[in-house]
Design a protein around this motif. Structure first.
Motif, mmCIF file in Angstrom:
data_model
loop_
_atom_site.group_PDB
_atom_site.id
_atom_site.type_symbol
_atom_site.label_atom_id
_atom_site.label_comp_id
_atom_site.label_asym_id
_atom_site.label_seq_id
_atom_site.Cartn_x
_atom_site.Cartn_y
_atom_site.Cartn_z
ATOM 1 N N GLY A 152 -3.527 -14.620 13.156
ATOM 2 C CA GLY A 152 -2.076 -14.652 13.055
ATOM 3 C C GLY A 152 -1.511 -13.935 11.843
ATOM 4 N N TYR A 153 -2.367 -13.334 11.022
ATOM 5 C CA TYR A 153 -1.888 -12.626 9.839
ATOM 6 C C TYR A 153 -1.499 -11.193 10.216
ATOM 7 N N SER A 154 -0.735 -10.567 9.354
ATOM 8 C CA SER A 154 -0.289 -9.192 9.584
ATOM 9 C C SER A 154 -1.076 -8.225 8.716
ATOM 10 N N TYR A 155 -1.287 -7.028 9.229
ATOM 11 C CA TYR A 155 -1.951 -5.984 8.459
ATOM 12 C C TYR A 155 -1.412 -4.628 8.880
ATOM 13 N N GLU A 156 -1.514 -3.648 7.960
ATOM 14 C CA GLU A 156 -0.958 -2.325 8.222
ATOM 15 C C GLU A 156 -1.791 -1.546 9.235
ATOM 16 N N GLN A 157 -1.091 -0.792 10.066
ATOM 17 C CA GLN A 157 -1.775 0.105 10.984
ATOM 18 C C GLN A 157 -2.347 1.276 10.200
ATOM 19 N N GLU A 158 -3.345 1.919 10.764
ATOM 20 C CA GLU A 158 -4.039 3.007 10.065
ATOM 21 C C GLU A 158 -3.150 4.232 9.849
ATOM 22 N N LYS A 164 -10.601 -5.855 14.034
ATOM 23 C CA LYS A 164 -12.062 -5.779 14.213
ATOM 24 C C LYS A 164 -12.823 -5.752 12.888
ATOM 25 N N LYS A 165 -12.135 -5.418 11.798
ATOM 26 C CA LYS A 165 -12.823 -5.338 10.507
ATOM 27 C C LYS A 165 -13.136 -6.735 9.994
ATOM 28 N N GLU A 166 -14.375 -6.910 9.561
ATOM 29 C CA GLU A 166 -14.774 -8.198 9.008
ATOM 30 C C GLU A 166 -14.435 -8.289 7.532
ATOM 31 N N LYS A 167 -14.558 -7.162 6.832
ATOM 32 C CA LYS A 167 -14.338 -7.141 5.399
ATOM 33 C C LYS A 167 -13.125 -6.271 5.103
ATOM 34 N N HIS A 168 -12.250 -6.756 4.230
ATOM 35 C CA HIS A 168 -11.041 -6.023 3.874
ATOM 36 C C HIS A 168 -11.080 -5.654 2.396
ATOM 37 N N ASN A 169 -11.157 -4.362 2.133
ATOM 38 C CA ASN A 169 -11.117 -3.877 0.763
ATOM 39 C C ASN A 169 -9.731 -3.320 0.487
ATOM 40 N N LYS A 170 -9.235 -3.538 -0.718
ATOM 41 C CA LYS A 170 -7.922 -2.992 -1.074
ATOM 42 C C LYS A 170 -7.929 -1.468 -1.009
ATOM 43 N N SER A 218 8.162 10.916 -5.760
ATOM 44 C CA SER A 218 9.287 11.339 -4.937
ATOM 45 C C SER A 218 8.954 11.291 -3.443
ATOM 46 N N GLU A 219 8.453 10.113 -3.014
ATOM 47 C CA GLU A 219 8.087 9.971 -1.609
ATOM 48 C C GLU A 219 8.302 8.551 -1.101
ATOM 49 N N ILE A 220 8.388 8.474 0.211
ATOM 50 C CA ILE A 220 8.549 7.207 0.917
ATOM 51 C C ILE A 220 7.404 7.108 1.921
ATOM 52 N N ILE A 221 6.709 5.981 1.928
ATOM 53 C CA ILE A 221 5.650 5.741 2.911
ATOM 54 C C ILE A 221 6.101 4.580 3.790
ATOM 55 N N ILE A 222 6.042 4.795 5.091
ATOM 56 C CA ILE A 222 6.458 3.766 6.049
ATOM 57 C C ILE A 222 5.228 3.353 6.848
ATOM 58 N N ALA A 223 4.884 2.077 6.753
ATOM 59 C CA ALA A 223 3.646 1.567 7.352
ATOM 60 C C ALA A 223 3.962 0.563 8.464
ATOM 61 N N PRO A 224 3.712 0.931 9.732
ATOM 62 C CA PRO A 224 3.880 -0.034 10.820
ATOM 63 C C PRO A 224 2.820 -1.133 10.712
ATOM 64 N N ILE A 225 3.086 -2.260 11.322
ATOM 65 C CA ILE A 225 2.249 -3.450 11.153
ATOM 66 C C ILE A 225 1.630 -3.890 12.483
ATOM 67 N N PHE A 226 0.407 -4.405 12.393
ATOM 68 C CA PHE A 226 -0.241 -5.127 13.486
ATOM 69 C C PHE A 226 -0.232 -6.603 13.116
ATOM 70 N N LYS A 227 -0.205 -7.466 14.112
ATOM 71 C CA LYS A 227 -0.391 -8.900 13.889
ATOM 72 C C LYS A 227 -1.693 -9.289 14.571
ATOM 73 N N ASP A 228 -2.579 -9.940 13.830
ATOM 74 C CA ASP A 228 -3.884 -10.316 14.362
ATOM 75 C C ASP A 228 -3.737 -11.409 15.410
ATOM 76 N N THR A 229 -4.453 -11.261 16.540
ATOM 77 C CA THR A 229 -4.355 -12.225 17.632
ATOM 78 C C THR A 229 -5.031 -13.544 17.302
ATOM 79 N N ILE A 230 -6.052 -13.510 16.490
ATOM 80 C CA ILE A 230 -6.805 -14.732 16.206
ATOM 81 C C ILE A 230 -6.269 -15.446 14.970
#
Length: 168
Positions: A44-50, A81-87, A30-42
């Motif tokens: 060009g992919y998108s990833y969620e802000q912390e 800045k993260k080199e490794k991305h874990n789910k 019974s919840e909604i999570i709203i995740a703003p996005i960053f776009k990587d400068t190098i």
């Protein structure tokens, strides 16, 4: 008398880009999570802000729409800045009540909200389904719409038969 140069440089326009935000809705929790996005400068992919926002599922449509717009405007272009991305580092997953990635993907329906062009005046809301039929719904709405209308639109998609029943 001094004569000013007739040559001048036209100012460059500010970088315009298509913004987006991801919304996760869980009926089980019974919840909604709203995740703003960053776009990587190098890359060009998108990833969620912390920092993501969490709302109760029974929150008013107006508050849902307002929160989506606020987080949509948090979109930014930034080097990752993260080199490794874990789910397991997935910001929305960490904010959720679910203990496993598999459970998160099962119990939280995902919606992508993005601008149609670089002016972001029209929003496209897409369902991202995990069901076998891969049926996805898309709708559009003005960014300048009433917050209540935006909240209603996303909840209509969530409550639709295609999203609601993953065992069709």
């Amino acid at each position: 008398m001094k004569i000013k140069s007739l040559f001048f440089k036209v100012p460059e326009p500010k970088l315009k880009t298509i913004k987006n935000v991801t919304v996760y809705i869980s009926e089980k929790y019974s919840e909604i999570i709203i995740a703003p996005i960053f776009k990587d400068t190098i890359g060009g992919y998108s990833y969620e802000q912390e920092v993501c926002e969490k709302l109760e599922l029974n929150t008013s449509y107006e508050k849902i729409g307002e929160t989506i717009k606020v987080n949509f405007n948090k979109f930014d272009i930034k080097e990752n800045k993260k080199e490794k991305h874990n789910k397991s580092d997935w910001p929305a997953f960490k904010l959720s009540r679910e203990k496993t990635i598999t459970g998160f993907e099962k119990y939280y329906k995902r919606f992508s909200i993005s601008g149609v062009n670089e002016y972001n005046t029209i929003l496209t809301i897409e369902t991202i389904s995990n069901n076998l039929h891969e049926i996805e719904l898309t709708t559009s709405i003005s960014f300048h719409c009433d917050n209540t209308e935006l909240g209603k639109r996303i909840m209509k998609l969530f409550n639709s038969e295609v999203c609601y029943k993953s065992n069709i």
